[in-house]
Design a protein around this motif. Structure first.
Motif, mmCIF file in Angstrom:
data_model
loop_
_atom_site.group_PDB
_atom_site.id
_atom_site.type_symbol
_atom_site.label_atom_id
_atom_site.label_comp_id
_atom_site.label_asym_id
_atom_site.label_seq_id
_atom_site.Cartn_x
_atom_site.Cartn_y
_atom_site.Cartn_z
ATOM 1 N N HIS A 22 -12.098 38.781 -5.470
ATOM 2 C CA HIS A 22 -11.168 38.157 -4.612
ATOM 3 C C HIS A 22 -10.243 39.244 -4.013
ATOM 4 O O HIS A 22 -9.964 39.411 -2.762
ATOM 5 C CB HIS A 22 -10.353 37.143 -5.233
ATOM 6 N N TYR A 23 -9.877 40.232 -4.907
ATOM 7 C CA TYR A 23 -8.796 41.191 -4.575
ATOM 8 C C TYR A 23 -9.556 42.770 -4.376
ATOM 9 O O TYR A 23 -8.581 43.560 -3.850
ATOM 10 C CB TYR A 23 -7.976 41.397 -5.787
ATOM 11 N N GLY A 27 -12.831 41.536 -0.159
ATOM 12 C CA GLY A 27 -12.516 40.190 -0.864
ATOM 13 C C GLY A 27 -11.611 39.521 0.136
ATOM 14 O O GLY A 27 -10.849 40.066 0.746
ATOM 15 N N THR A 28 -11.609 38.198 -0.189
ATOM 16 C CA THR A 28 -10.620 37.321 0.645
ATOM 17 C C THR A 28 -9.137 37.798 0.548
ATOM 18 O O THR A 28 -8.567 37.743 1.454
ATOM 19 C CB THR A 28 -10.480 35.828 0.110
ATOM 20 N N TYR A 29 -8.856 38.213 -0.571
ATOM 21 C CA TYR A 29 -7.301 38.687 -0.856
ATOM 22 C C TYR A 29 -7.218 40.191 -1.049
ATOM 23 O O TYR A 29 -6.104 40.459 -1.483
ATOM 24 C CB TYR A 29 -6.830 37.795 -1.969
ATOM 25 N N SER A 30 -8.084 40.894 -0.345
ATOM 26 C CA SER A 30 -8.038 42.545 -0.726
ATOM 27 C C SER A 30 -6.579 42.865 0.081
ATOM 28 O O SER A 30 -6.259 44.043 -0.437
ATOM 29 C CB SER A 30 -9.152 42.920 0.079
#
Length: 212
Positions: A22-23, A27-30
């Protein structure tokens, strides 16, 4: 490819390596990684302008969102330190900005509790509107998503500082809200609350009102 994957919320740094998909890069929240982007947790603005730590102008609801995310990271990831900057100084001591943010969260939590209490006292009505029949307001023991042992009658509720009103269900018997042990009362529930107003053309004790 370097080891370590961190992000910060209100200056508290968390190791989010377990959430690399995710991070991490791609990733979506990188965009949240490697910085304190507290504001984005409330606004959903993941542009460079939104990925910042300034929360000074956020609403009560947005501060509650930040509180919720902070709790999520505390529960889900390991805290590894504090970020020197807006919320902590070089010695790890809280700054005035952090004190203001925490005070705003406390105020938002207080406001939320008051709203929940108000909703228990005055649950929203059921309502529907059609061009043929006009508006209909009615009360039930589940209206407004508040399960209770009384039905109530529709009233307009005016809140201090607010121009408009909205339909709520009002208890018609027993002592007023907040006076459960009182024996000296008129047995009219909350009907005499000064912020309430009857609907014109509707019987005062009718459980539904139709306004054409």
């Amino acid at each position: 490819g370097e080891p370590g994957l961190y992000l910060a919320v209100l200056g508290r740094v968390f190791d989010v390596e377990r959430g690399r998909k995710h991070y991490g890069p791609g990733g979506t929240y990188s965009g949240l990684a490697g910085r304190d982007a507290t504001r984005a947790f409330a606004t959903g603005d993941f542009t460079q302008a939104g990925l910042v730590d300034d929360v000074s102008a956020l609403s009560a609801g947005e501060m509650l969102a930040i509180q919720s995310w902070l709790s999520f990271y505390r529960d889900s990831y390991d805290p590894v330190g504090k970020l020197v900057g807006r919320f902590y100084d070089e010695n790890g001591a809280p700054t005035e900005a952090l004190r203001q943010a925490e005070a705003a969260i406390e105020e938002a939590l207080k406001l939320k509790a008051e709203n929940e209490q108000r909703k228990q006292q005055f649950p929203p009505c059921n309502s529907e509107w059609s061009s043929a029949k006009g508006s209909r307001f009615w009360c039930s023991k589940q209206s407004g998503g508040v399960n209770r042992d009384w039905t109530g009658v529709p009233r307009k509720l005016y809140q201090p500082g607010s121009r408009g009103s909205h339909c709520v269900c009002v208890r018609t018997t027993g002592p007023p809200w907040g006076q459960p042990g009182s024996s000296e009362h008129s047995n009219r529930g909350d009907l005499d609350n000064p912020h309430l107003q009857e609907y014109d053309g509707c019987h005062p004790l009718a459980q539904q009102c139709v306004l054409t």
